[in-house]
Design a protein around this motif. Structure first.
Motif, short mmCIF file in Angstrom:
data_model
loop_
_atom_site.label_atom_id
_atom_site.label_comp_id
_atom_site.label_asym_id
_atom_site.label_seq_id
_atom_site.Cartn_x
_atom_site.Cartn_y
_atom_site.Cartn_z
N MET A 100 0.85 -1.19 0.00
CA MET A 100 0.00 0.00 0.00
C MET A 100 0.89 1.25 0.00
O MET A 100 2.03 1.21 0.41
N SER A 101 0.34 2.34 -0.42
CA SER A 101 1.10 3.59 -0.51
C SER A 101 1.12 4.32 0.83
O SER A 101 0.56 3.87 1.82
N VAL A 102 1.78 5.46 0.83
CA VAL A 102 1.85 6.27 2.04
C VAL A 102 0.85 7.42 1.97
O VAL A 102 0.47 7.85 0.88
N CYS A 103 0.47 7.90 3.13
CA CYS A 103 -0.45 9.04 3.20
C CYS A 103 0.23 10.27 2.64
O CYS A 103 1.33 10.63 3.05
N PHE A 104 -0.40 10.91 1.69
CA PHE A 104 0.11 12.11 1.05
C PHE A 104 0.30 13.24 2.06
O PHE A 104 1.15 14.09 1.89
N PHE A 105 -0.47 13.24 3.11
CA PHE A 105 -0.52 14.35 4.05
C PHE A 105 0.42 14.21 5.24
O PHE A 105 0.99 15.19 5.70
N CYS A 106 0.60 12.97 5.76
CA CYS A 106 1.43 12.80 6.96
C CYS A 106 2.56 11.78 6.80
O CYS A 106 3.44 11.70 7.65
N GLY A 107 2.53 10.98 5.74
CA GLY A 107 3.58 10.01 5.50
C GLY A 107 3.36 8.64 6.13
O GLY A 107 4.15 7.72 5.90
N LYS A 108 2.32 8.48 6.92
CA LYS A 108 2.02 7.16 7.49
C LYS A 108 1.45 6.27 6.39
O LYS A 108 1.23 6.71 5.27
N GLU A 109 1.18 5.02 6.73
CA GLU A 109 0.62 4.10 5.75
C GLU A 109 -0.78 4.57 5.34
O GLU A 109 -1.61 4.90 6.17
N ALA A 110 -1.01 4.59 4.04
CA ALA A 110 -2.32 4.99 3.52
C ALA A 110 -3.30 3.83 3.67
O ALA A 110 -2.95 2.68 3.41
N GLU A 111 -4.48 4.15 4.12
CA GLU A 111 -5.51 3.13 4.31
C GLU A 111 -6.69 3.32 3.35
O GLU A 111 -7.56 2.47 3.25
N THR A 112 -6.70 4.46 2.68
CA THR A 112 -7.80 4.76 1.77
C THR A 112 -7.30 5.70 0.68
O THR A 112 -6.19 6.22 0.75
N ILE A 113 -8.12 5.91 -0.31
CA ILE A 113 -7.83 6.84 -1.39
C ILE A 113 -8.72 8.07 -1.19
O ILE A 113 -9.91 7.95 -0.92
N HIS A 114 -8.12 9.24 -1.34
CA HIS A 114 -8.87 10.49 -1.21
C HIS A 114 -8.89 11.20 -2.56
O HIS A 114 -7.83 11.45 -3.15
N GLU A 115 -10.09 11.50 -3.04
CA GLU A 115 -10.22 12.27 -4.27
C GLU A 115 -10.05 13.74 -3.88
O GLU A 115 -10.79 14.25 -3.05
N LEU A 116 -9.08 14.42 -4.49
CA LEU A 116 -8.81 15.82 -4.11
C LEU A 116 -9.98 16.73 -4.46
O LEU A 116 -10.19 17.74 -3.78
N ILE A 117 -10.71 16.41 -5.49
CA ILE A 117 -11.94 17.12 -5.82
C ILE A 117 -13.04 16.08 -5.77
O ILE A 117 -13.11 15.19 -6.60
N GLY A 118 -13.87 16.18 -4.77
CA GLY A 118 -14.90 15.18 -4.55
C GLY A 118 -16.27 15.65 -4.97
O GLY A 118 -16.43 16.45 -5.90
N GLY A 119 -17.27 15.15 -4.29
CA GLY A 119 -18.65 15.52 -4.58
C GLY A 119 -19.04 15.10 -5.98
O GLY A 119 -18.72 14.00 -6.44
N ILE A 120 -19.71 16.00 -6.66
CA ILE A 120 -20.19 15.72 -8.01
C ILE A 120 -19.03 15.44 -8.98
O ILE A 120 -19.21 14.80 -10.01
N ASN A 121 -17.83 15.92 -8.65
CA ASN A 121 -16.66 15.74 -9.52
C ASN A 121 -15.76 14.59 -9.08
O ASN A 121 -14.64 14.46 -9.56
N ARG A 122 -16.24 13.75 -8.19
CA ARG A 122 -15.44 12.63 -7.68
C ARG A 122 -14.94 11.72 -8.81
O ARG A 122 -13.75 11.41 -8.88
N LEU A 123 -15.82 11.31 -9.67
CA LEU A 123 -15.43 10.40 -10.75
C LEU A 123 -14.49 11.07 -11.75
O LEU A 123 -13.59 10.43 -12.30
N THR A 124 -14.67 12.36 -11.97
CA THR A 124 -13.77 13.10 -12.86
C THR A 124 -12.39 13.18 -12.23
O THR A 124 -11.37 13.09 -12.91
N SER A 125 -12.33 13.37 -10.92
CA SER A 125 -11.06 13.36 -10.19
C SER A 125 -10.34 12.02 -10.38
O SER A 125 -9.14 11.98 -10.66
N ILE A 126 -11.08 10.95 -10.22
CA ILE A 126 -10.51 9.61 -10.39
C ILE A 126 -10.02 9.43 -11.82
O ILE A 126 -8.90 8.96 -12.05
N LYS A 127 -10.83 9.84 -12.78
CA LYS A 127 -10.49 9.72 -14.21
C LYS A 127 -9.14 10.37 -14.52
O LYS A 127 -8.35 9.86 -15.30
N HIS A 128 -8.88 11.51 -13.88
CA HIS A 128 -7.65 12.27 -14.17
C HIS A 128 -6.55 12.07 -13.14
O HIS A 128 -5.55 12.78 -13.16
#
Length: 87
Positions: free
Chosen positions: A1-29
């Motif tokens: 698994m990757s590391v947390c972009f924000f603190c450097g610990k082990e990442a446990e989830t994926i965070h879309e930087l632009i969420g809400g209605i644009n969540r899938l577009t964030s994932i796409k790009h």
């Protein structure tokens, strides 16, 4: 698994930087980062932090592509939206 972009610990989830209605577009790009659960919760609960990373994502997208394509895909200029809101 990757590391947390924000603190450097082990990442446990994926965070879309632009969420809400644009969540899938964030994932796409690829505007997603690994996040530990603590940082992910902070991002979801704190509007100012969320805004900071939405602007960050827009800037990264525009560096790679263009502002016009960002507007076509996301239909929101986060830089202008938050600039006006924070005045």
């Amino acid at each position: 698994m990757s590391v947390c972009f924000f603190c450097g610990k082990e990442a446990e989830t994926i965070h879309e930087l632009i969420g809400g209605i644009n969540r899938l577009t964030s994932i796409k790009h690829g505007l997603c980062v690994g996040a530990c659960l603590i940082c992910h919760r902070k991002l979801e609960d704190n509007e100012k932090i969320k805004q900071k990373y939405q602007v960050f994502a827009q800037e990264k997208f525009e560096e790679k592509y263009s502002h016009d394509l960002f507007m076509q895909e996301f239909k929101m200029d986060y830089k202008i939206k938050y600039e006006r809101r924070n005045k």
